[in-house]
Write an enzyme that holds these catalytic residues in place. Structure first.
Site, PDB file in Angstrom:
ATOM      1  N   HIS A   1       3.422 -12.649  -8.993  1.00  0.00           N
ATOM      2  CA  HIS A   1       4.788 -12.555  -9.504  1.00  0.00           C
ATOM      3  C   HIS A   1       4.749 -12.879 -10.993  1.00  0.00           C
ATOM      4  O   HIS A   1       4.223 -13.940 -11.389  1.00  0.00           O
ATOM      5  CB  HIS A   1       5.694 -13.594  -8.834  1.00  0.00           C
ATOM      6  CG  HIS A   1       5.880 -13.425  -7.356  1.00  0.00           C
ATOM      7  ND1 HIS A   1       7.016 -12.876  -6.800  1.00  0.00           N
ATOM      8  CD2 HIS A   1       5.075 -13.754  -6.308  1.00  0.00           C
ATOM      9  CE1 HIS A   1       6.921 -12.879  -5.478  1.00  0.00           C
ATOM     10  NE2 HIS A   1       5.752 -13.412  -5.150  1.00  0.00           N
TER      11      HIS A   1
ATOM     12  N   THR B   1       5.155 -13.582   2.072  1.00  0.00           N
ATOM     13  CA  THR B   1       5.785 -12.717   3.070  1.00  0.00           C
ATOM     14  C   THR B   1       5.134 -11.346   3.145  1.00  0.00           C
ATOM     15  O   THR B   1       5.262 -10.656   4.160  1.00  0.00           O
ATOM     16  CB  THR B   1       7.290 -12.532   2.777  1.00  0.00           C
ATOM     17  OG1 THR B   1       7.444 -12.010   1.452  1.00  0.00           O
ATOM     18  CG2 THR B   1       8.035 -13.860   2.893  1.00  0.00           C
TER      19      THR B   1
ATOM     20  N   CYS C   1       0.846  -1.201   0.000  1.00  0.00           N
ATOM     21  CA  CYS C   1       0.000   0.000   0.000  1.00  0.00           C
ATOM     22  C   CYS C   1       0.882   1.252   0.000  1.00  0.00           C
ATOM     23  O   CYS C   1       0.584   2.231  -0.700  1.00  0.00           O
ATOM     24  CB  CYS C   1      -0.939   0.005   1.196  1.00  0.00           C
ATOM     25  SG  CYS C   1      -2.320  -1.151   1.050  1.00  0.00           S
TER      26      CYS C   1
ATOM     27  N   HIS D   1      -0.564 -10.290  -4.530  1.00  0.00           N
ATOM     28  CA  HIS D   1       0.353  -9.935  -5.621  1.00  0.00           C
ATOM     29  C   HIS D   1       0.620 -11.146  -6.486  1.00  0.00           C
ATOM     30  O   HIS D   1       0.660 -12.272  -6.011  1.00  0.00           O
ATOM     31  CB  HIS D   1       1.663  -9.356  -5.081  1.00  0.00           C
ATOM     32  CG  HIS D   1       2.358 -10.201  -4.060  1.00  0.00           C
ATOM     33  ND1 HIS D   1       1.956 -10.249  -2.738  1.00  0.00           N
ATOM     34  CD2 HIS D   1       3.419 -11.038  -4.160  1.00  0.00           C
ATOM     35  CE1 HIS D   1       2.752 -11.069  -2.068  1.00  0.00           C
ATOM     36  NE2 HIS D   1       3.649 -11.577  -2.914  1.00  0.00           N
TER      37      HIS D   1
ATOM     38  N   ASP E   1      10.354  -6.472  -8.636  1.00  0.00           N
ATOM     39  CA  ASP E   1      10.631  -7.072  -7.330  1.00  0.00           C
ATOM     40  C   ASP E   1      12.024  -6.653  -6.866  1.00  0.00           C
ATOM     41  O   ASP E   1      12.980  -6.612  -7.649  1.00  0.00           O
ATOM     42  CB  ASP E   1      10.540  -8.605  -7.437  1.00  0.00           C
ATOM     43  CG  ASP E   1      10.447  -9.270  -6.075  1.00  0.00           C
ATOM     44  OD1 ASP E   1       9.387  -9.843  -5.766  1.00  0.00           O
ATOM     45  OD2 ASP E   1      11.448  -9.215  -5.321  1.00  0.00           O
TER      46      ASP E   1
ATOM     47  N   HIS F   1      -6.464  -2.782  -1.082  1.00  0.00           N
ATOM     48  CA  HIS F   1      -5.846  -3.847  -0.286  1.00  0.00           C
ATOM     49  C   HIS F   1      -6.725  -5.094  -0.212  1.00  0.00           C
ATOM     50  O   HIS F   1      -7.874  -5.039   0.239  1.00  0.00           O
ATOM     51  CB  HIS F   1      -5.552  -3.350   1.129  1.00  0.00           C
ATOM     52  CG  HIS F   1      -4.796  -4.352   1.944  1.00  0.00           C
ATOM     53  ND1 HIS F   1      -3.416  -4.390   1.968  1.00  0.00           N
ATOM     54  CD2 HIS F   1      -5.222  -5.371   2.718  1.00  0.00           C
ATOM     55  CE1 HIS F   1      -3.031  -5.393   2.733  1.00  0.00           C
ATOM     56  NE2 HIS F   1      -4.111  -6.009   3.209  1.00  0.00           N
TER      57      HIS F   1
ATOM     58  N   ASN G   1       1.771 -16.630  -4.147  1.00  0.00           N
ATOM     59  CA  ASN G   1       1.912 -17.396  -2.906  1.00  0.00           C
ATOM     60  C   ASN G   1       0.778 -17.020  -1.966  1.00  0.00           C
ATOM     61  O   ASN G   1       0.449 -15.843  -1.818  1.00  0.00           O
ATOM     62  CB  ASN G   1       3.265 -17.103  -2.253  1.00  0.00           C
ATOM     63  CG  ASN G   1       4.422 -17.582  -3.105  1.00  0.00           C
ATOM     64  OD1 ASN G   1       4.368 -18.662  -3.694  1.00  0.00           O
ATOM     65  ND2 ASN G   1       5.475 -16.778  -3.191  1.00  0.00           N
TER      66      ASN G   1
ATOM     67  N   GLY H   1       4.982 -19.582   1.517  1.00  0.00           N
ATOM     68  CA  GLY H   1       6.061 -18.596   1.573  1.00  0.00           C
ATOM     69  C   GLY H   1       5.613 -17.176   1.330  1.00  0.00           C
ATOM     70  O   GLY H   1       6.438 -16.315   1.000  1.00  0.00           O
TER      71      GLY H   1
HETATM   72  P1  DGP Z   1       5.897 -13.264  -1.441  1.00  0.00           P
HETATM   73  O1  DGP Z   1       6.996 -14.074  -0.825  1.00  0.00           O
HETATM   74  O2  DGP Z   1       5.127 -14.039  -2.495  1.00  0.00           O
HETATM   75  O3  DGP Z   1       5.004 -12.627  -0.406  1.00  0.00           O
HETATM   76  O4  DGP Z   1       6.634 -12.100  -2.254  1.00  0.00           O
HETATM   77  C1  DGP Z   1       6.905 -10.831  -1.750  1.00  0.00           C
HETATM   78  C2  DGP Z   1       7.893 -10.199  -2.689  1.00  0.00           C
HETATM   79  O5  DGP Z   1       7.926  -8.827  -2.419  1.00  0.00           O
HETATM   80  C3  DGP Z   1       9.323 -10.711  -2.543  1.00  0.00           C
HETATM   81  O6  DGP Z   1       9.724 -11.340  -3.761  1.00  0.00           O
HETATM   82  C4  DGP Z   1      10.157  -9.474  -2.286  1.00  0.00           C
HETATM   83  C5  DGP Z   1       9.220  -8.345  -2.652  1.00  0.00           C
HETATM   84  N1  DGP Z   1       9.372  -7.138  -1.850  1.00  0.00           N
HETATM   85  C6  DGP Z   1       9.297  -7.065  -0.497  1.00  0.00           C
HETATM   86  N2  DGP Z   1       9.473  -5.785  -0.111  1.00  0.00           N
HETATM   87  C7  DGP Z   1       9.642  -5.053  -1.254  1.00  0.00           C
HETATM   88  C8  DGP Z   1       9.858  -3.668  -1.498  1.00  0.00           C
HETATM   89  O7  DGP Z   1       9.931  -2.816  -0.600  1.00  0.00           O
HETATM   90  N3  DGP Z   1      10.009  -3.287  -2.798  1.00  0.00           N
HETATM   91  C9  DGP Z   1       9.928  -4.190  -3.830  1.00  0.00           C
HETATM   92  N4  DGP Z   1      10.095  -3.708  -5.065  1.00  0.00           N
HETATM   93  N5  DGP Z   1       9.722  -5.503  -3.625  1.00  0.00           N
HETATM   94  C10 DGP Z   1       9.584  -5.918  -2.352  1.00  0.00           C
END
Ligand code: DGP
Length: 117
Positions: free
Chosen positions: A101, A94, A7, A99, A30, A46, A86, A92
Site C-alpha cells: 500500500h 485480505t 491476478c 501488495h 485502491d 503471483h 499486511n 488484516g
Molecule cells: P489488505 O487488507 O492489505 O490485503 O489490502 C487489500 C486491499 O485491496 C484493500 O485495501 C482493498 C483492495 N481491493 C480489494 N479488492 C479490490 C479490487 O477489486 N480493486 C481494487 N482497486 N482494490 C481492491
C-alpha cells in the site's frame, strides 16, 4: 493464479485504475482509499505474501519497491508517504497476492508503526 483478484486485475479480467506498469510490476488505485492517494503496488507474478518471499522470487518484491519512488513522483508525493504490507490474518491481509500500500497526499494519521503519533 486462478481465483486471485489481483491476478485478474493484472490480466485485465477485472478493471482497475492503473497508475503505473512495467515488466514486473502493476500499480492501481485502491478501491477503498484510506488516504487522498492510496495505491496498491503488486508483482505481476503471483506471490501470496511477504511470508512467501524466497531467494527465487525476492527480485519481484524488489521491483515493487523500486517502483515506489517512481510512483510517488508521478503522484507528487513530495511531502512524504507511507508504505505498508499486511502479512497474514492478524495483520488484516485480505487479498493473498503480495501488495504494497502506498499512502500519501496528506499528513497521515497515527498508526501502530508510528508509535504514539
Ligand atoms: P489488505 O487488507 O492489505 O490485503 O489490502 C487489500 C486491499 O485491496 C484493500 O485495501 C482493498 C483492495 N481491493 C480489494 N479488492 C479490490 C479490487 O477489486 N480493486 C481494487 N482497486 N482494490 C481492491
Amino acid at each position: 493464479m486462478e481465483n486471485c483478484i489481483f491476478c485478474k486485475i493484472i490480466n485485465g479480467e477485472i478493471p482497475s485504475d492503473k497508475v503505473y506498469e512495467d515488466e514486473h510490476v502493476y500499480a492501481f488505485r485502491d478501491i477503498e482509499p484510506q488516504a487522498p492517494v492510496h495505491i496498491l503496488i503488486v508483482p505481476k507474478d503471483h506471490v501470496a505474501s511477504v511470508a512467501d518471499i524466497s531467494a527465487e522470487n525476492s527480485h519481484l518484491a524488489a521491483k515493487c519497491l523500486e517502483a515506489v519512488g517512481k510512483i510517488a513522483r508521478i503522484e507528487n508525493l513530495s511531502g512524504g508517504y507511507r508504505v505498508i504490507t499486511n502479512t497474514g490474518r492478524d495483520a488484516g491481509q485480505t487479498v493473498f497476492h503480495l501488495h504494497f500500500h502506498l499512502l500519501g497526499g496528506a499528513e497521515l494519521p497515527a498508526m501502530i508503526v508510528r508509535g504514539a503519533g
